[in-house]
Design a protein around this motif. Structure first.
Motif, mmCIF file in Angstrom:
data_model
loop_
_atom_site.group_PDB
_atom_site.id
_atom_site.type_symbol
_atom_site.label_atom_id
_atom_site.label_comp_id
_atom_site.label_asym_id
_atom_site.label_seq_id
_atom_site.Cartn_x
_atom_site.Cartn_y
_atom_site.Cartn_z
ATOM 1 N N VAL A 1 -7.341 4.309 -6.430
ATOM 2 C CA VAL A 1 -8.443 3.503 -6.988
ATOM 3 C C VAL A 1 -8.578 3.812 -8.480
ATOM 4 O O VAL A 1 -8.692 2.908 -9.319
ATOM 5 C CB VAL A 1 -9.767 3.802 -6.237
ATOM 6 C CG1 VAL A 1 -10.932 3.072 -6.881
ATOM 7 C CG2 VAL A 1 -9.648 3.436 -4.766
ATOM 8 N N ALA A 2 -8.543 5.106 -8.800
ATOM 9 C CA ALA A 2 -8.682 5.509 -10.209
ATOM 10 C C ALA A 2 -7.465 5.057 -11.027
ATOM 11 O O ALA A 2 -7.615 4.484 -12.111
ATOM 12 C CB ALA A 2 -8.847 7.018 -10.302
ATOM 13 N N VAL A 3 -6.269 5.295 -10.491
ATOM 14 C CA VAL A 3 -5.049 4.987 -11.250
ATOM 15 C C VAL A 3 -4.951 3.486 -11.535
ATOM 16 O O VAL A 3 -4.689 3.074 -12.673
ATOM 17 C CB VAL A 3 -3.794 5.489 -10.475
ATOM 18 C CG1 VAL A 3 -2.526 4.921 -11.083
ATOM 19 C CG2 VAL A 3 -3.745 7.014 -10.465
ATOM 20 N N GLN A 4 -5.203 2.682 -10.509
ATOM 21 C CA GLN A 4 -5.082 1.233 -10.730
ATOM 22 C C GLN A 4 -6.190 0.731 -11.650
ATOM 23 O O GLN A 4 -5.995 -0.207 -12.429
ATOM 24 C CB GLN A 4 -5.045 0.503 -9.382
ATOM 25 C CG GLN A 4 -3.782 0.902 -8.614
ATOM 26 C CD GLN A 4 -3.560 0.132 -7.325
ATOM 27 O OE1 GLN A 4 -3.980 -1.007 -7.198
ATOM 28 N NE2 GLN A 4 -2.887 0.756 -6.384
ATOM 29 N N PRO B 1 0.813 -1.227 0.000
ATOM 30 C CA PRO B 1 0.000 0.000 0.000
ATOM 31 C C PRO B 1 0.845 1.274 0.000
ATOM 32 O O PRO B 1 0.344 2.357 -0.305
ATOM 33 C CB PRO B 1 -0.825 -0.114 1.289
ATOM 34 C CG PRO B 1 -0.095 -1.097 2.146
ATOM 35 C CD PRO B 1 0.661 -2.010 1.239
ATOM 36 N N ASP B 2 2.147 1.151 0.346
ATOM 37 C CA ASP B 2 3.029 2.327 0.325
ATOM 38 C C ASP B 2 3.641 2.561 -1.050
ATOM 39 O O ASP B 2 4.482 3.439 -1.212
ATOM 40 C CB ASP B 2 4.156 2.172 1.357
ATOM 41 C CG ASP B 2 3.632 2.412 2.757
ATOM 42 O OD1 ASP B 2 2.908 3.412 2.939
ATOM 43 O OD2 ASP B 2 3.881 1.583 3.650
ATOM 44 N N GLU C 1 -14.868 6.137 -1.826
ATOM 45 C CA GLU C 1 -14.852 7.459 -1.163
ATOM 46 C C GLU C 1 -13.998 8.445 -1.967
ATOM 47 O O GLU C 1 -14.159 9.650 -1.857
ATOM 48 C CB GLU C 1 -14.301 7.338 0.256
ATOM 49 C CG GLU C 1 -12.844 6.856 0.295
ATOM 50 C CD GLU C 1 -12.226 6.890 1.677
ATOM 51 O OE1 GLU C 1 -12.964 6.828 2.671
ATOM 52 O OE2 GLU C 1 -10.971 6.976 1.741
ATOM 53 N N ASP C 2 -13.084 7.916 -2.779
ATOM 54 C CA ASP C 2 -12.178 8.782 -3.551
ATOM 55 C C ASP C 2 -12.944 9.669 -4.543
ATOM 56 O O ASP C 2 -12.520 10.791 -4.829
ATOM 57 C CB ASP C 2 -11.153 7.935 -4.341
ATOM 58 C CG ASP C 2 -10.151 7.267 -3.416
ATOM 59 O OD1 ASP C 2 -10.416 7.213 -2.197
ATOM 60 O OD2 ASP C 2 -9.101 6.800 -3.910
ATOM 61 N N VAL C 3 -14.073 9.165 -5.052
ATOM 62 C CA VAL C 3 -14.828 9.941 -6.036
ATOM 63 C C VAL C 3 -15.374 11.201 -5.357
ATOM 64 O O VAL C 3 -15.173 12.330 -5.835
ATOM 65 C CB VAL C 3 -15.968 9.094 -6.662
ATOM 66 C CG1 VAL C 3 -16.789 9.935 -7.637
ATOM 67 C CG2 VAL C 3 -15.398 7.860 -7.360
ATOM 68 N N THR D 1 -6.503 20.518 -2.866
ATOM 69 C CA THR D 1 -5.823 19.298 -3.310
ATOM 70 C C THR D 1 -6.304 18.124 -2.458
ATOM 71 O O THR D 1 -6.134 18.145 -1.235
ATOM 72 C CB THR D 1 -4.292 19.447 -3.157
ATOM 73 O OG1 THR D 1 -3.910 20.672 -3.771
ATOM 74 C CG2 THR D 1 -3.554 18.284 -3.792
ATOM 75 N N PRO D 2 -6.913 17.127 -3.085
ATOM 76 C CA PRO D 2 -7.400 15.999 -2.275
ATOM 77 C C PRO D 2 -6.267 15.095 -1.800
ATOM 78 O O PRO D 2 -5.236 14.982 -2.470
ATOM 79 C CB PRO D 2 -8.309 15.245 -3.252
ATOM 80 C CG PRO D 2 -7.787 15.585 -4.597
ATOM 81 C CD PRO D 2 -7.155 16.942 -4.512
ATOM 82 N N VAL D 3 -6.466 14.482 -0.646
ATOM 83 C CA VAL D 3 -5.492 13.494 -0.154
ATOM 84 C C VAL D 3 -6.238 12.168 -0.040
ATOM 85 O O VAL D 3 -7.274 12.088 0.612
ATOM 86 C CB VAL D 3 -4.913 13.913 1.216
ATOM 87 C CG1 VAL D 3 -3.986 12.839 1.754
ATOM 88 C CG2 VAL D 3 -4.175 15.241 1.096
ATOM 89 N N PHE D 4 -5.716 11.146 -0.708
ATOM 90 C CA PHE D 4 -6.409 9.867 -0.744
ATOM 91 C C PHE D 4 -5.745 8.873 0.194
ATOM 92 O O PHE D 4 -4.518 8.828 0.283
ATOM 93 C CB PHE D 4 -6.414 9.320 -2.179
ATOM 94 C CG PHE D 4 -7.089 10.252 -3.142
ATOM 95 C CD1 PHE D 4 -8.472 10.338 -3.182
ATOM 96 C CD2 PHE D 4 -6.343 11.070 -3.986
ATOM 97 C CE1 PHE D 4 -9.096 11.213 -4.057
ATOM 98 C CE2 PHE D 4 -6.951 11.952 -4.861
ATOM 99 C CZ PHE D 4 -8.337 12.027 -4.897
ATOM 100 N N SER D 5 -6.571 8.063 0.852
ATOM 101 C CA SER D 5 -5.978 7.093 1.779
ATOM 102 C C SER D 5 -5.404 5.906 1.011
ATOM 103 O O SER D 5 -5.693 5.699 -0.172
ATOM 104 C CB SER D 5 -6.989 6.642 2.830
ATOM 105 O OG SER D 5 -8.149 6.200 2.210
ATOM 106 N N LYS D 6 -4.590 5.129 1.733
ATOM 107 C CA LYS D 6 -3.901 4.005 1.083
ATOM 108 C C LYS D 6 -4.885 2.953 0.604
ATOM 109 O O LYS D 6 -5.942 2.784 1.186
ATOM 110 C CB LYS D 6 -2.942 3.360 2.087
ATOM 111 C CG LYS D 6 -1.746 4.202 2.390
ATOM 112 C CD LYS D 6 -0.847 3.474 3.353
ATOM 113 C CE LYS D 6 0.199 4.415 3.896
ATOM 114 N NZ LYS D 6 1.046 3.761 4.903
ATOM 115 N N LEU D 7 -4.482 2.269 -0.408
ATOM 116 C CA LEU D 7 -5.341 1.217 -0.964
ATOM 117 C C LEU D 7 -4.876 -0.137 -0.452
ATOM 118 O O LEU D 7 -3.690 -0.441 -0.554
ATOM 119 C CB LEU D 7 -5.249 1.263 -2.492
ATOM 120 C CG LEU D 7 -6.237 0.413 -3.272
ATOM 121 C CD1 LEU D 7 -7.681 0.767 -2.923
ATOM 122 C CD2 LEU D 7 -6.006 0.597 -4.761
#
Ligand SMILES: CCC/C=C/C=C/C(=O)SCCNC(=O)CCNC(=O)[C@H](O)C(C)(C)COP(=O)(O)OP(=O)(O)OC[C@H]1O[C@@H](n2cnc3c(N)ncnc32)[C@H](O)[C@@H]1OP(=O)(O)O
Length: 310
Positions: A255-258, A83-84, A290-292, A304-310
């Motif tokens: 989530v989007a990138v993967q 996840p890192d 939740e990222d959306v 600037t949004p900060v997204f939690s780890k996947l």
């Protein structure tokens, strides 16, 4: 009163100390490469969520030996689940990116071709399995859901082309050169070049010329045919550029990138309607992320949004 004040000061000092310790531990975890120790690869974390996988046999021009095939498989398998890690930069140490298959260590051919059986079918089954295992060592790069940016300097030969054809993006230095060299050692390239390279460059005639002749092609030609997308003056600027793009990607929703990577690979290998169906199924789950909501409200509020780890 003075005693109370001193106790309170001590307590807040202690709290600040604990907080600082936690922050330090967090920062260390974010750029940690613990568990990524390999004989033929050096893994670093130049920025948060970015891992640099460096081919690390510089004295042998990063030639691919038996240990390398295991290392690269294990490394990318681990990165896939880490996840890192959100983006990977793949580069080479020393004079050149890679000289391809290690020609002086005959372990690979020995273990591929050795067999207890005299029966050709049984021998062939063993060789087949061995080749498939080698193929998997590069397939894991493509199967890794995180984008992989190949940063190529100087030579990229034989197995090197198989490997970078699995990557999402390819940047190179002005002095880079490429060679589908398997034909010169009596082989048809069997680790993905013949399957992926023509799809990347979209020019079947030229691809066949390069595969049949083993002709070297330089950075300018590689860019003109779409095999690389950027040329940088030297290795330092190449790595800087790759890490800068990696940072931009790492700041987006994982989530989007993967989702983009998995669906891009799927769509390359399937028809438009199959690809659309896969995409719709994929997003029927991922749109609920939740990222959306985070990304949309940040866009509206110009934050600037900060997204939690996947
Ligand atoms: C079932 C198998 C699936 C995989 C198939 C893959 C196939 C392929 O990759 S085909 C391509 C194979 N590679 C080559 O043919 C490249 C051979 N090497 C060269 O042409 C030159 O060495 C090179 C242009 C890469 C570099 O030249 P340079 O002058 O810079 O260095 P050298 O003095 O030649 O080499 C320095 C040391 O590196 C060792 N080395 C270079 N290439 C390889 C290699 N492919 N395998 C093993 N070792 C390599 C070289 O021996 C020197 O070592 P040392 O003598 O100990 O200093």
């Amino acid at each position: 009163m003075a005693l109370k004040k001193r106790t309170m000061r001590k307590r807040s000092q202690r709290m600040a100390y604990i907080l600082l310790k936690e922050l330090k531990a967090k920062a260390k975890a974010m750029t940690s490469t613990t568990g990524y120790e390999f004989e033929t690869l050096k893994i670093t974390s130049p920025k948060q969520f970015i891992k640099n996988v460096e081919l690390n046999r510089p004295d042998k021009r990063n030639a691919m030996n038996t240990t390398f095939w295991k290392d690269i498989y294990n490394c990318f398998t681990k990165l896939s689940d880490d996840p890192d890690c959100r983006v990977i930069v793949l580069s080479g140490a020393g004079k050149m990116f890679t000289a391809g298959l290690d020609l002086y260590e005959n372990e690979i051919f020995k273990s591929l071709l050795s067999s207890d059986s005299q029966d050709s079918s049984r021998k062939s089954f063993k060789i087949l399995k061995g080749i498939q295992e080698l193929q998997e060592s590069f397939n894991v790069i493509e199967k890794c859901p995180k984008p992989v940016i190949a940063a190529v300097h100087n030579g990229c030969i034989g197995g090197g082309i198989d490997m970078i054809a699995c990557c999402d993006m390819r940047y190179c230095t002005q002095d880079a050169w490429f060679q589908i060299k398997e034909v010169d050692i009596g082989l048809a390239a069997d680790l993905g070049t013949l399957q992926r390279f023509p799809k990347i460059i979209g020019n079947d005639s030229l691809y066949r010329e390069l595969a049949y002749t083993g002709r070297k092609f330089d950075a300018e030609e590689a860019k003109s045919i779409g095999f690389v997308s950027r040329i940088l003056p030297d290795k330092n600027t190449l790595l800087e550029a790759a890490i800068l793009i990696a940072e931009q990607i790492a700041s987006k929703s994982p989530v989007a990138v993967q989702g983009i990577k998995v669906n891009s690979v799927y769509s390359r290998d399937h028809g438009v309607y199959q690809g659309l169906e896969y995409m719709a199924t994929w997003n029927s789950t991922m749109l609920q992320s939740e990222d959306v909501g985070k990304a949309v409200s940040a866009a509206i509020q110009k934050e600037t949004p900060v997204f939690s780890k996947l």
